[in-house]
Design a protein around this motif. Structure first.
Motif, mmCIF file in Angstrom:
data_model
loop_
_atom_site.group_PDB
_atom_site.id
_atom_site.type_symbol
_atom_site.label_atom_id
_atom_site.label_comp_id
_atom_site.label_asym_id
_atom_site.label_seq_id
_atom_site.Cartn_x
_atom_site.Cartn_y
_atom_site.Cartn_z
ATOM 1 N N GLN A 1 81.086 37.745 -2.025
ATOM 2 C CA GLN A 1 81.955 36.656 -2.466
ATOM 3 C C GLN A 1 82.861 37.123 -3.606
ATOM 4 N N GLY A 2 82.278 37.898 -4.527
ATOM 5 C CA GLY A 2 83.081 38.425 -5.627
ATOM 6 C C GLY A 2 84.113 39.430 -5.164
ATOM 7 N N VAL A 3 83.713 40.302 -4.245
ATOM 8 C CA VAL A 3 84.653 41.294 -3.704
ATOM 9 C C VAL A 3 85.780 40.601 -2.954
ATOM 10 N N GLY A 4 85.414 39.599 -2.128
ATOM 11 C CA GLY A 4 86.430 38.866 -1.374
ATOM 12 C C GLY A 4 87.434 38.181 -2.276
ATOM 13 N N THR B 1 79.618 31.040 -7.706
ATOM 14 C CA THR B 1 78.737 31.577 -6.663
ATOM 15 C C THR B 1 77.558 32.383 -7.210
ATOM 16 N N LYS B 2 77.703 32.979 -8.370
ATOM 17 C CA LYS B 2 76.601 33.771 -8.922
ATOM 18 C C LYS B 2 75.402 32.910 -9.314
ATOM 19 N N HIS C 1 70.617 29.661 -3.116
ATOM 20 C CA HIS C 1 70.378 30.057 -1.733
ATOM 21 C C HIS C 1 71.309 31.180 -1.257
ATOM 22 N N PHE C 2 72.197 31.680 -2.126
ATOM 23 C CA PHE C 2 73.016 32.849 -1.796
ATOM 24 C C PHE C 2 72.216 34.111 -2.103
ATOM 25 N N SER C 3 72.152 35.021 -1.144
ATOM 26 C CA SER C 3 71.480 36.302 -1.370
ATOM 27 C C SER C 3 72.315 37.162 -2.316
ATOM 28 N N PRO C 4 71.697 38.163 -2.965
ATOM 29 C CA PRO C 4 72.465 39.055 -3.840
ATOM 30 C C PRO C 4 73.643 39.711 -3.117
ATOM 31 N N ALA D 1 87.822 32.280 -4.451
ATOM 32 C CA ALA D 1 88.920 32.101 -3.503
ATOM 33 C C ALA D 1 88.465 31.522 -2.174
ATOM 34 N N ALA D 2 87.177 31.627 -1.856
ATOM 35 C CA ALA D 2 86.674 31.169 -0.554
ATOM 36 C C ALA D 2 86.245 29.705 -0.558
#
Length: 354
Positions: A135-138, A121-122, A126-129, A153-154
């Protein structure tokens, strides 16, 4: 070896051809590849497009039921049709379908029960900071709850073995992603990750209106699953916190009593009593949740046996008529039938001796 690739769809007539075009026609170690489209109440030509492109397997919802229900109904259909592996992808062409062959390899080699495509995901443009951070916290929260070490995990790009799907039970109404990981971790299923690169964004997500709604619903699903499988951790922690909250005002009031000035601080007794009641309620909930946990374990064991019968190649399963591979897939059922026959023989001999 039979693989079902299921595609949940909600008005995907534009992107579905891209998804179907990317699905591999042949995978080493796989005899049959079937595509299953779950139409979750689409109002466009999604079903017609799928049929025109050769899809033969469908699950229909007359109205939108959500991703979790679509996943559950798709798995039910696939297992009824003899799936050894079920791959889940999306109808918006987010995932690289050509990597399905790599996704199922750990299962084919017997190294994993579930394989998750790590979107990295990093690196998604198109993913905002903020979304990358969340995503990392989740993933960290899910890993803590499931005692796993998964980078994404998502991700919904996944492959499940037949045996893992027999043991997993989806009860949430929002998304199955978090819940199945926590269940799999608790049930000691083997989970592996395969790094993949996502395709360019085609549309906004229809699963949630904004990231905050997604965070709220995901948190709810995580907490529900965590309390379900680890009630001791939750309620013991609450009981200890309430006891500490009760000890402080009680100790304060006792100290003031020794000093002879406790009369003006009766609120310490009131607050301490309230905290003590909270601790007692937490202990009571712990006892109740422990009994419910035992009951759930017995029910899941019964449900697993029901699934073995329901999804057997022959509904009236008899190991004397089954293929060796079928008997190996249903060892618990095989033992049960043998034991039943032994008991029947023993009862017949007992009646004869009378």
């Amino acid at each position: 070896m039979r693989i079902f690739i299921q595609i949940p769809c909600l008005n995907e007539e534009t992107t579905l051809p891209l998804v179907l075009a990317g699905i591999p026609k042949q995978i080493d170690g796989v005899d049959e590849i079937h595509v299953l489209v779950i139409d979750d109440g689409s109002t466009d030509r999604t079903v017609e497009v799928a049929r025109e492109l050769g899809v033969e397997h469908f699950v229909f919802h007359t109205r939108n039921m959500g991703l979790a229900r679509s996943f559950r109904d798709g798995v039910d259909y696939a297992l009824q049709h003899g799936a050894d592996i079920v791959v889940n992808t999306d109808g918006d062409n987010q995932y690289p379908q050509e990597r399905i062959a790599d996704l199922v390899q750990p299962i084919l080699r017997g190294e994993a029960d579930i394989v998750i495509g790590d979107r990295q995901t990093k690196t998604i443009e198109h993913f905002s900071p903020f979304k990358k951070l969340m995503q990392g916290v989740g993933s960290a929260v899910v890993n803590f709850a499931a005692e796993t070490d998964l980078p994404d995990a998502a991700s919904g790009f996944r492959a499940y073995s037949h045996e893992s799907l027999i043991r997993l039970n989806v009860v949430t109404q929002f998304s199955y992603c978090m819940e199945t990981i926590i269940q799999a971790g608790h049930k000691r299923l083997r989970i592996a990750s395969v790094p993949v690169k996502t395709n360019p964004k085609t549309r906004e997500s229809r699963l949630f209106k904004n990231i905050f709604q997604h965070m709220g619903r995901s948190s709810q699903a995580i907490m529900r699953s965590y309390v379900m499988f680890k009630p001791h951790v939750v309620f013991l922690t609450l009981a200890v916190l309430f006891l500490i909250g009760a000890a402080i005002p009680f100790g304060r009031f006792l100290t003031l009593t020794w000093l002879g000035i406790a009369g003006d601080h009766i609120q310490s007794l009131i607050f301490g009593s309230a905290m003590l009641v909270g601790a007692l309620l937490s202990v009571a909930l712990l006892v109740i949740s422990d009994m419910l946990s035992t009951n759930r374990t017995l029910m899941e064991d019964a449900l697993e046996r029901i699934k073995l019968i329901q999804y057997a190649p022959d509904r009236t399963y008899d190991p004397r008529r089954a293929e060796p591979a079928d008997a190996a897939r249903h060892p618990s059922l095989l033992v049960s039938i043998e034991e039943a026959e032994e008991r029947t023989t023993a009862r017949s001999a007992a009646r004869s001796s009378r």
